[in-house]
Structure formats: C-alpha cells, structure tokens
Design a protein around this motif. Structure first.
Motif, PDB file in Angstrom:
ATOM      1  N   TYR A   1      -4.753  11.894   3.345  1.00 40.10           N
ATOM      2  CA  TYR A   1      -3.521  12.474   2.809  1.00 40.10           C
ATOM      3  C   TYR A   1      -2.937  11.583   1.704  1.00 40.10           C
ATOM      4  O   TYR A   1      -2.486  12.070   0.670  1.00 40.10           O
ATOM      5  CB  TYR A   1      -2.485  12.631   3.920  1.00 40.10           C
ATOM      6  N   ALA A   2      -2.936  10.270   1.964  1.00 42.64           N
ATOM      7  CA  ALA A   2      -2.363   9.349   0.987  1.00 42.64           C
ATOM      8  C   ALA A   2      -3.145   9.385  -0.320  1.00 42.64           C
ATOM      9  O   ALA A   2      -2.548   9.352  -1.411  1.00 42.64           O
ATOM     10  CB  ALA A   2      -2.341   7.924   1.552  1.00 42.64           C
TER      11      ALA A   2
ATOM     12  N   GLY B   1       0.792  -1.227   0.000  1.00 42.36           N
ATOM     13  CA  GLY B   1       0.000   0.000   0.000  1.00 42.36           C
ATOM     14  C   GLY B   1       0.822   1.274   0.000  1.00 42.36           C
ATOM     15  O   GLY B   1       2.019   1.269  -0.275  1.00 42.36           O
ATOM     16  N   ASN B   2       0.147   2.403   0.342  1.00 41.23           N
ATOM     17  CA  ASN B   2       0.825   3.704   0.319  1.00 41.23           C
ATOM     18  C   ASN B   2       0.689   4.480   1.617  1.00 41.23           C
ATOM     19  O   ASN B   2       1.063   5.660   1.682  1.00 41.23           O
ATOM     20  CB  ASN B   2       0.298   4.553  -0.847  1.00 41.23           C
ATOM     21  N   VAL B   3       0.154   3.857   2.684  1.00 44.31           N
ATOM     22  CA  VAL B   3       0.082   4.504   3.996  1.00 44.31           C
ATOM     23  C   VAL B   3       1.158   3.900   4.890  1.00 44.31           C
ATOM     24  O   VAL B   3       1.064   2.738   5.298  1.00 44.31           O
ATOM     25  CB  VAL B   3      -1.306   4.332   4.647  1.00 44.31           C
ATOM     26  N   GLY B   4       2.191   4.691   5.179  1.00 45.11           N
ATOM     27  CA  GLY B   4       3.264   4.218   6.044  1.00 45.11           C
ATOM     28  C   GLY B   4       2.799   4.166   7.485  1.00 45.11           C
ATOM     29  O   GLY B   4       2.060   5.045   7.951  1.00 45.11           O
ATOM     30  N   ILE B   5       3.223   3.135   8.218  1.00 41.30           N
ATOM     31  CA  ILE B   5       2.751   2.925   9.586  1.00 41.30           C
ATOM     32  C   ILE B   5       3.933   2.712  10.509  1.00 41.30           C
ATOM     33  O   ILE B   5       4.792   1.870  10.253  1.00 41.30           O
ATOM     34  CB  ILE B   5       1.795   1.722   9.653  1.00 41.30           C
TER      35      ILE B   5
ATOM     36  N   PRO C   1      -2.149  -0.357   3.727  1.00 39.12           N
ATOM     37  CA  PRO C   1      -0.898  -0.211   4.485  1.00 39.12           C
ATOM     38  C   PRO C   1       0.326  -0.453   3.617  1.00 39.12           C
ATOM     39  O   PRO C   1       0.332  -1.345   2.764  1.00 39.12           O
ATOM     40  CB  PRO C   1      -1.013  -1.282   5.568  1.00 39.12           C
ATOM     41  N   ALA C   2       1.358   0.345   3.823  1.00 37.31           N
ATOM     42  CA  ALA C   2       2.607   0.189   3.077  1.00 37.31           C
ATOM     43  C   ALA C   2       3.618  -0.662   3.823  1.00 37.31           C
ATOM     44  O   ALA C   2       4.580  -1.152   3.218  1.00 37.31           O
ATOM     45  CB  ALA C   2       3.222   1.555   2.776  1.00 37.31           C
ATOM     46  N   ASN C   3       3.424  -0.825   5.131  1.00 42.90           N
ATOM     47  CA  ASN C   3       4.426  -1.563   5.899  1.00 42.90           C
ATOM     48  C   ASN C   3       3.917  -1.879   7.295  1.00 42.90           C
ATOM     49  O   ASN C   3       2.921  -1.312   7.763  1.00 42.90           O
ATOM     50  CB  ASN C   3       5.718  -0.736   6.030  1.00 42.90           C
TER      51      ASN C   3
ATOM     52  N   VAL D   1      -6.357   1.112   8.965  1.00 42.75           N
ATOM     53  CA  VAL D   1      -6.080   1.664   7.642  1.00 42.75           C
ATOM     54  C   VAL D   1      -6.910   0.936   6.602  1.00 42.75           C
ATOM     55  O   VAL D   1      -7.538   1.550   5.725  1.00 42.75           O
ATOM     56  CB  VAL D   1      -4.569   1.559   7.308  1.00 42.75           C
ATOM     57  N   ASP D   2      -6.947  -0.384   6.690  1.00 42.07           N
ATOM     58  CA  ASP D   2      -7.766  -1.170   5.767  1.00 42.07           C
ATOM     59  C   ASP D   2      -9.250  -0.863   5.954  1.00 42.07           C
ATOM     60  O   ASP D   2      -9.995  -0.726   4.980  1.00 42.07           O
ATOM     61  CB  ASP D   2      -7.489  -2.656   5.990  1.00 42.07           C
ATOM     62  N   HIS D   3      -9.674  -0.727   7.201  1.00 44.40           N
ATOM     63  CA  HIS D   3     -11.086  -0.462   7.504  1.00 44.40           C
ATOM     64  C   HIS D   3     -11.555   0.849   6.889  1.00 44.40           C
ATOM     65  O   HIS D   3     -12.694   0.952   6.401  1.00 44.40           O
ATOM     66  CB  HIS D   3     -11.286  -0.421   9.020  1.00 44.40           C
TER      67      HIS D   3
END
Length: 381
Positions: free
Chosen positions: A375-376, A249-253, A275-277, A268-270
């Motif tokens: 934002y992503a 994904g493209n949301v860094g965690i 998710p990116a990581n 994030v999935d919900h």
C-alpha cells in the motif's frame, strides 16, 4: 532526549572541544546580522534533528549578505523531511582539507561502551558501517576505568588518521567519551570533525543524545528538553503517554508492546519497506487510545500506509477490535490505508468484528506487513 546541533556544540565547547563561531537565529534579519558579525563565508544550517540536511537543502554556504538573506529565507519555514524549520545556526565556514568521524555509543552486544573513529567523515556513518565496516576503528572501554589515553591513540592510529593531527583527534575522542559518560549519554558523535590546512581539528557538527531516564541527574540538560523537542508529533506523544520515535520511512507502525513494535519494524525492513515510526500504545488498546495513536500517525505527512500489530492479552481481542472500529468511525475521512493483524485472546472473535470497509485484515503478521508495504509503495507513487 536529543539535543539540537547548537545545544550539543555548546556542551562540547564548554568541555574544550573546538567548535566554529556561531549564532542562533530565528528570523531572516537576525541570520543576516549574525553572518555579518561572524564574517563571510558562513554556513546557514537548519536546526532540526534529522540526517541529510545538506542534501535536502537545509544547509547552505554563503559568501555575502545577499546570499545570506536568500539562504535564510529559503531555510526558515521550510519543511525538512517532515520537520518545520524555525531556527537556523549561522556558523563560521571551515576551510578544511579532511573530514573525520568520531563517536561514542553503547555496544549492547559486548555490554560495553565503544569509541569509534573513521577517516570517512562527512557521510552517513551507517552507510560506511554497512558498506565498509573496516573503515571504522573501534575501541571498547571498561566503564569502571574510563577511556585511557592509549585507547584513544590506538583507535585514532587504527583508523589511519594523519599523524600530524592524531594527538589532537585522540584528545577530542577522550573528551567526547568523558562527556558521554558524565552526561548520561546514549550517543555522542562529531561528523564531520574537520581538519584544516593549519592542522587544526574543529567539530563542524555535533550530536548528543541523553538517556531520558537519567535527566534527574542532569538538571542543566533537562532545562533544554522542551527547547530540544523534535516536533509537534513528539510533543503530542508525550501528551498521550505513548512511547514514540519518528523515523524516515513511509510505513506507519502501531503496536501494543515494545517487542511487537520492534518485530514489526524489522519485518517492514525485511519486506523492502521503510518504517515511519516506532509507536507503542501499551496495554488496553481502547477506542480513545487507538484514536490518539491513529491521529498521530495520520498527522505524519511521510506516512502512506499504516500497519496495526495488536496482541490481545489482558485486553481481549474482541475489545481491541471494537476499539479500532470506534476509533476509525471517529474520522470523517480515513487518510491512509490501514492493515490490522490481531492475535491472542479472543483474536478470532476480534477478526470477525473488525469493519473491513475501514481496514484490511490479515491473519498473520507477515501478511499484514507485506500488504502495508505494498500500500505504501502504491500510495507514494
């Protein structure tokens, strides 16, 4: 620890699972020479540990030397979903009539290994499981006794595999389970297991992931670890001492605790993000550790926004906040927007300390995740 396709196929072939003739190549000339030696047609396959290589242009079927050279030039050096391709597997093309899936993993809900078979091979098995779970036959195995022949046959027949190849597929499944158990596997799968016009079965792909904590029992596989390292980010995570898994994904965690990070991934999935990581920086989120975490996530070209989920426990929230400020001050330019949620000991004091010119602060985790997802989405357009 994840094995590359060529490594997993080597392990499978040594155990007796049929695999196509293949050679590893690191240069265009070597790829062409390998294709000539194997005989056309051949498949040229990027050796990176990511799904969807074919759709992304990382696998090409070629019929002559000119096409082989062109394909190798295209694939070697390419960026494939954030992974740099520096090796290709040149492999005999399989003339198939059907594609199957076989796999073995741990069913944590049942507390047992599970063997799986499907006639819908060649596609993302996760999508099959979500869209049509009945298309995957499952057989749980008692690890004390191992997979019995009748269980392998039952899984194959339940999946609806053609009886002409059912025994051979059952044999491959049994061998795959034995390998999974003997090699301390976490996952082992063949997708696709191809069926030829002559009713032969051949492993056209291979996945094998090993429990990293058991590598001391697997010296031969441990020697492959450095060679199988996925990318610079995972190597950097090892240097920093982080628990890190790269995702698509493209949301860094970033979080300080595995449970916090897993919860953030789920949210994030919900909320419609990807998710990116997974990045757990552990306890004591001081400035240097936070800086290293941000360096890793900012280095991932797939990341468009970052969410920090920090709980101040032994380390107080105000100390964590100061660490985040110092970490961000160390960057000449902050390349991704960062959202912070801070809870726990001295959390209110920490929220007041955070520099809102550098980060977006949210009071709840839900709000923080939603903002990061927004934002992503904005920055990816």
């Amino acid at each position: 620890m994840k094995l590359h396709e060529y490594q997993a196929k080597r392990v499978f072939a040594e155990a007796g699972i049929p695999t196509p003739d293949a050679e590893l190549a690191e240069t265009v000339d070597a790829a062409v020479d390998a294709a000539e030696a194997i005989g056309y047609p051949v498949a040229i396959k990027a050796q990176v540990q990511v799904g969807g290589r074919g759709k992304a242009g990382g696998i090409k079927l070629v019929d002559d030397a000119e096409e082989a050279r062109e394909a190798a030039e295209d694939i070697l050096g390419m960026d494939l979903k954030g992974y740099h391709v520096d090796r290709v597997l040149v492999e005999e093309a399989v003339d198939f009539t059907n594609e199957l899936y076989v796999g073995v993993t741990m069913d944590r809900g049942e507390g047992k290994p599970v063997a799986m078979v499907s006639t819908r091979g060649g596609v993302d098995i996760e999508e099959v499981a979500a869209e049509d779970p009945d298309a995957i036959a499952r057989e749980h195995v008692d690890p004390a006794f191992g997979m019995q022949p009748y269980q392998a046959r039952k899984a194959v027949y339940d999946a609806g595999v053609d009886r002409k190849v059912a025994n051979d597929v059952a044999g491959v499944l049994t061998t795959l389970y034995d390998l999974w158990a003997a090699k301390d596997g976490s996952d082992a799968e063949i997708n696709p297991l191809m069926v030829t016009a002559d009713d032969e079965v051949i492993a056209a792909d291979a996945v094998m992931n090993i429990d990293g904590d058991a590598l001391f029992r697997q010296p031969e596989l441990a020697e492959m670890q450095e060679e199988a390292a996925e990318d610079d980010l995972e190597a950097k995570a090892n240097d920093y001492g982080f628990d890190y898994v790269r995702l698509d994904g493209n949301v860094g965690i970033i979080g300080n605790g595995a449970g916090l990070v897993m919860t953030t991934l789920d949210l994030v999935d919900h909320y419609g993000g990807e998710p990116a990581n997974f990045l757990d920086i552990g306890g004591g989120a001081k400035a240097e550790r936070v800086t290293n975490a941000l360096d890793m996530v900012f280095s991932d070209e797939n990341v468009d926004a970052v969410v920090f989920n920090i709980f101040g426990g032994i380390t107080r929230g105000d100390e964590v906040a100061q660490g985040i400020n110092e970490a961000l001050d160390a960057f000449d330019e902050i390349p991704k927007r960062v959202v912070v949620r801070l809870a726990g000991t001295k959390a209110e004091e920490g929220m007041e300390i955070l520099n809102t010119d550098l980060v977006t602060v949210e009071k709840t985790l839900e709000d923080a995740v939603q903002r990061a997802v927004e934002y992503a989405e904005e920055d990816s357009q």
